[in-house]
Structure formats: structure tokens, C-alpha cells
Design an enzyme around this catalytic site. Structure first.
Site, PDB file in Angstrom:
ATOM      1  N   THR A 270       0.833  -1.140  -0.071  1.00  0.00           N
ATOM      2  CA  THR A 270      -0.020   0.045  -0.014  1.00  0.00           C
ATOM      3  C   THR A 270       0.910   1.256  -0.148  1.00  0.00           C
ATOM      4  OG1 THR A 270      -1.808  -1.174   1.276  1.00  0.00           O
ATOM      5  CG2 THR A 270      -1.731   1.262   1.330  1.00  0.00           C
TER       6      THR A 270
ATOM      7  N   ARG B 290     -14.311  -7.642   0.266  1.00  0.00           N
ATOM      8  CA  ARG B 290     -13.368  -7.252   1.545  1.00  0.00           C
ATOM      9  C   ARG B 290     -12.659  -6.093   1.477  1.00  0.00           C
ATOM     10  NH1 ARG B 290      -7.294  -6.123   1.638  1.00  0.00           N
ATOM     11  NH2 ARG B 290      -6.521  -6.952   3.683  1.00  0.00           N
TER      12      ARG B 290
ATOM     13  N   GLY C 232      -9.661  -3.920   3.550  1.00  0.00           N
ATOM     14  CA  GLY C 232      -8.408  -3.968   4.418  1.00  0.00           C
ATOM     15  C   GLY C 232      -8.147  -2.950   5.490  1.00  0.00           C
ATOM     16  N   ASP C 233      -7.003  -2.789   5.796  1.00  0.00           N
ATOM     17  CA  ASP C 233      -6.840  -1.653   6.783  1.00  0.00           C
ATOM     18  C   ASP C 233      -6.528  -0.325   6.030  1.00  0.00           C
ATOM     19  OD1 ASP C 233      -4.288  -2.479   5.674  1.00  0.00           O
ATOM     20  OD2 ASP C 233      -3.093  -1.455   7.235  1.00  0.00           O
TER      21      ASP C 233
ATOM     22  N   THR D  99       1.380  -0.352   6.300  1.00  0.00           N
ATOM     23  CA  THR D  99       1.305  -1.079   5.277  1.00  0.00           C
ATOM     24  C   THR D  99       1.562  -2.543   5.676  1.00  0.00           C
ATOM     25  OG1 THR D  99       2.115  -1.523   2.787  1.00  0.00           O
ATOM     26  CG2 THR D  99       3.642  -0.875   4.808  1.00  0.00           C
TER      27      THR D  99
ATOM     28  N   GLY E 256      -3.301  -6.341   6.101  1.00  0.00           N
ATOM     29  CA  GLY E 256      -4.532  -5.506   6.478  1.00  0.00           C
ATOM     30  C   GLY E 256      -5.235  -6.084   7.679  1.00  0.00           C
TER      31      GLY E 256
END
Length: 345
Positions: A205, A233, A235-236, A256, A259
Site C-alpha cells: 500500500t 473485502r 483491509g486496513d 502497510t 491489513g
């Protein structure tokens, strides 16, 4: 009494004064060796524009460049072969945030995130509705699929959909593409190791921190998520406090990595709070990583931190195939972005 000193000593003293008086701001720091993104953000700060503008421009550059194939269009296809995007942006002076997730058909995800922040009273939009909002704001509708992403998807299908993120389902997700149904009568619900299942480099990321010359902090992230993720989905990266966090009274942080693990611990928020309590940026990042490791000893992840005076640092968790973390910095005294590296804990 007159003291006669060596001319050489005078020169050395002058040079030391120049070093210690070197301004630490403005500052741009971002995850990974994404130098063109760093340069784009720095150019914005150098022109006198805001840290928020710098973060948006830097992450946009990574979306255009398709950094490592893990940011922007044409990468990380999900189980259905579609590329979707996640992004967030945060202003540390107003504490306002805009975020989008599972964004379809729109290439400039962080631009849409900023539009959410500036043109709605909301914070987070997701899925098809986020895409329709983007179109209403004037963003161009485009196909995010490329020959590269189609090739990645086709190869994955040929490998019986390996690796994937399914577990506790039937048929066996390590041998079949499904369709899947829940496995009844579970005897062991221990989560599978993401490092065993998925390449650690399949879901990088860009996370960015920008601080202008007066100490205003902004942060942001952009990603196309984990390759072969279950459709829908998130992620973080777009999660406030997980992907990034900014508070101009303290500093900023961005993360990064895996996540699905990292988002449970809000590491970017934790790192900023560590700095608030007096930790230097490196220690703040290390403490946030160590907090995760107490519960998940082996995970793929890294954090960058910077305080509002321009000091910065980074930390990472050691995982198979990942023992060092590379990130990029641009600050006064440099003529171009500089890649730096930290050993993982």
C-alpha cells in the site's frame, strides 16, 4: 584577552551550525520506494500549497504509476477477477477524514476520498454507492481491468485458485475454487497463517505523511487491496487509525502490510498516541508493531511515523520473506527523494 583560533575550527563550527539550523520541515515520507509519489507530494509543498494537497497529489501519482501493481487500476484482482480500490485522506488540523472502499470503475480513489471529506457530511463510502457518488462528483468512469490483471487472474484459476483467503469451508479451499459452503462441525478454528497462504508482496500500500513548513500534518493511503481477496473485502488502508492517522498537534503515521491483522490494532493511531506521550517517531512505530506481535508473533507489516517538528522513523514486523522495510523521504537539504531502510523486529 584575545583568543586566536584556527581558521579550520571556525569553518568546522560554521558547518556544524549550518547542519543544526537546517530546517526539518516541510517533510514527505511514504511507505516503499515509490519515489515519483514522494516527488509529486514534495513539489506541492515546495509551491506553498497544503499538506492535504500534497498527500492527495502524491497518492494520485502512485495510482497513475500503478506502484508495484498494488496501488491503482490493473492489479490485485479479487476472486471474481475484478480490481477494486480503497483509499483514505486525513487532515490533522481539522481532524476531518474522507475514505472509500471497494471502489469500482474509478481510478483516482484518493481523489474520491477527499471528495467524501469535502462534499459530504459523511466520512466513509463503500462499494457501488461510492462509485456512483464519484461519478456524480465528476470523476471519470473507466475500466480498472488490464491485460496484466487478466493474466494474473487466469494464472490463479489455472492453479486451482491458489492461494486464497478461504478457510473452514467445503470443498477444500487448498484444492478447489469452490463455490464454497461453511464446513460444519468445526473441531479447530485456528486461523491460517497469512504468510503461509499469501505472498507478502501481494498487498503493498502507499501510506503517506506530509507536513508543511508550519507543522500542519496530513496523511493518506491508497491501495487495490490483497490479490485474490474475497469480493467485498476491505483491509486496513481506508480505516481511520489503521491505515493512517494525523493530528497536527502531534504528528502522523501510516501503515502497510497484512491489513486483516493490522486493522485490529489501529497501529497508526497507536503510533501517534505513543508520540503524544513523548516517544520519538522510531520508538512510537516500534511500540505499535510490538503491540501487534504480542497477539500475532509473526505478521507482515510496517509503520512510518513523523512528528510535527519533522523527525521521523519506521518499524516493521519480521515475517518469512520480509526482514527489512524500505520507505522514501523528502526533506530540506535533499535534492531528490531518498530511500531509507529499517531492519524488522
Amino acid at each position: 584577552m584575545e583568543v586566536v583560533g584556527s581558521p579550520v575550527l571556525y569553518v568546522l563550527a560554521a558547518q556544524l551550525c549550518a547542519v543544526y539550523s537546517q530546517p526539518a520541515l516541510p517533510l514527505v515520507i511514504n511507505t516503499w520506494p515509490f519515489r515519483s509519489a514522494t516527488q509529486a507530494a514534495w513539489n506541492v509543498l515546495a509551491s506553498g500549497r497544503s499538506a492535504l494537497d500534497a498527500v492527495e497529489r502524491g497518492c494520485t501519482q502512485c495510482e497513475i504509476d500503478q506502484c508495484d501493481g498494488t496501488v491503482g487500476y490493473g492489479g490485485s484482482p479479487d476472486e471474481s477477477g475484478e480490481t477494486t480500490l480503497d483509499a483514505m485522506i486525513m487532515c490533522g488540523s481539522t481532524m476531518k477524514v474522507g475514505a472509500v472502499a471497494n471502489l469500482r470503475r474509478i481510478k483516482n480513489a484518493i481523489g474520491v476520498a477527499r471528495a467524501v471529506m469535502e462534499h459530504t457530511k459523511h466520512t466513509f463510502l463503500v462499494g457501488e454507492s461510492a462509485s456512483l457518488f464519484a461519478e456524480s462528483m465528476g470523476f471519470v468512469c473507466e475500466d480498472l481491468t488490464t491485460n496484466r490483471s487478466l493474466t494474473i487472474y487466469s494464472k490463479w484459476l489455472d492453479q486451482y485458485c491458489q492461494p486464497n483467503y478461504r478457510r473452514n469451508v467445503t470443498p477444500d479451499p487448498e484444492k478447489s475454487c469452490g463455490p464454497y459452503k461453511p464446513l460444519k462441525g468445526l473441531k479447530n478454528d485456528k486461523p491460517a497463517s497469512p504468510q503461509k497462504a499469501v505472498d507478502v508482496h501481494s498487498h503493498d500500500t502507499i501510506g503517506m505523511i506530509a507536513i508543511d513548513k508550519t507543522g500542519n500534518v496530513a496523511t493518506g493511503t491508497s491501495t487495490n487491496g490483497a490479490s485474490h481477496k474475497v469480493p467485498g473485502r476491505v483491509g486496513d488502508s481506508p480505516m481511520i487509525g489503521a491505515g493512517s492517522y494525523a493530528d497536527s498537534s502531534v504528528g502522523g503515521a501510516a501503515a502497510t502490510g497484512d491489513g486483516d491483522t493490522m486493522m485490529r490494532f489501529l497501529p497508526s493511531y497507536q503510533a501517534v498516541e505513543n508520540m503524544r506521550m513523548g516517544a520519538d517517531p522510531t520508538s512510537a512505530c516500534q511500540k505499535a508493531i510490538a503491540r501487534i506481535q504480542k497477539h500475532v508473533p509473526v505478521f507482515f507489516g510496517a509503520i512510518i511515523c513523523a512528528n510535527n517538528t519533522g523527525s521521523y522513523g519506521a518499524a516493521c514486523g519480521k515475517a518469512p520473506g520480509f526482514s527489512q522495510f524500505h520507505y522514501t523521504v523528502f526533506k530540506p537539504g535533499l535534492s531528490q527523494p531518498r530511500e531509507e531502510v529499517v531492519d524488522c523486529l
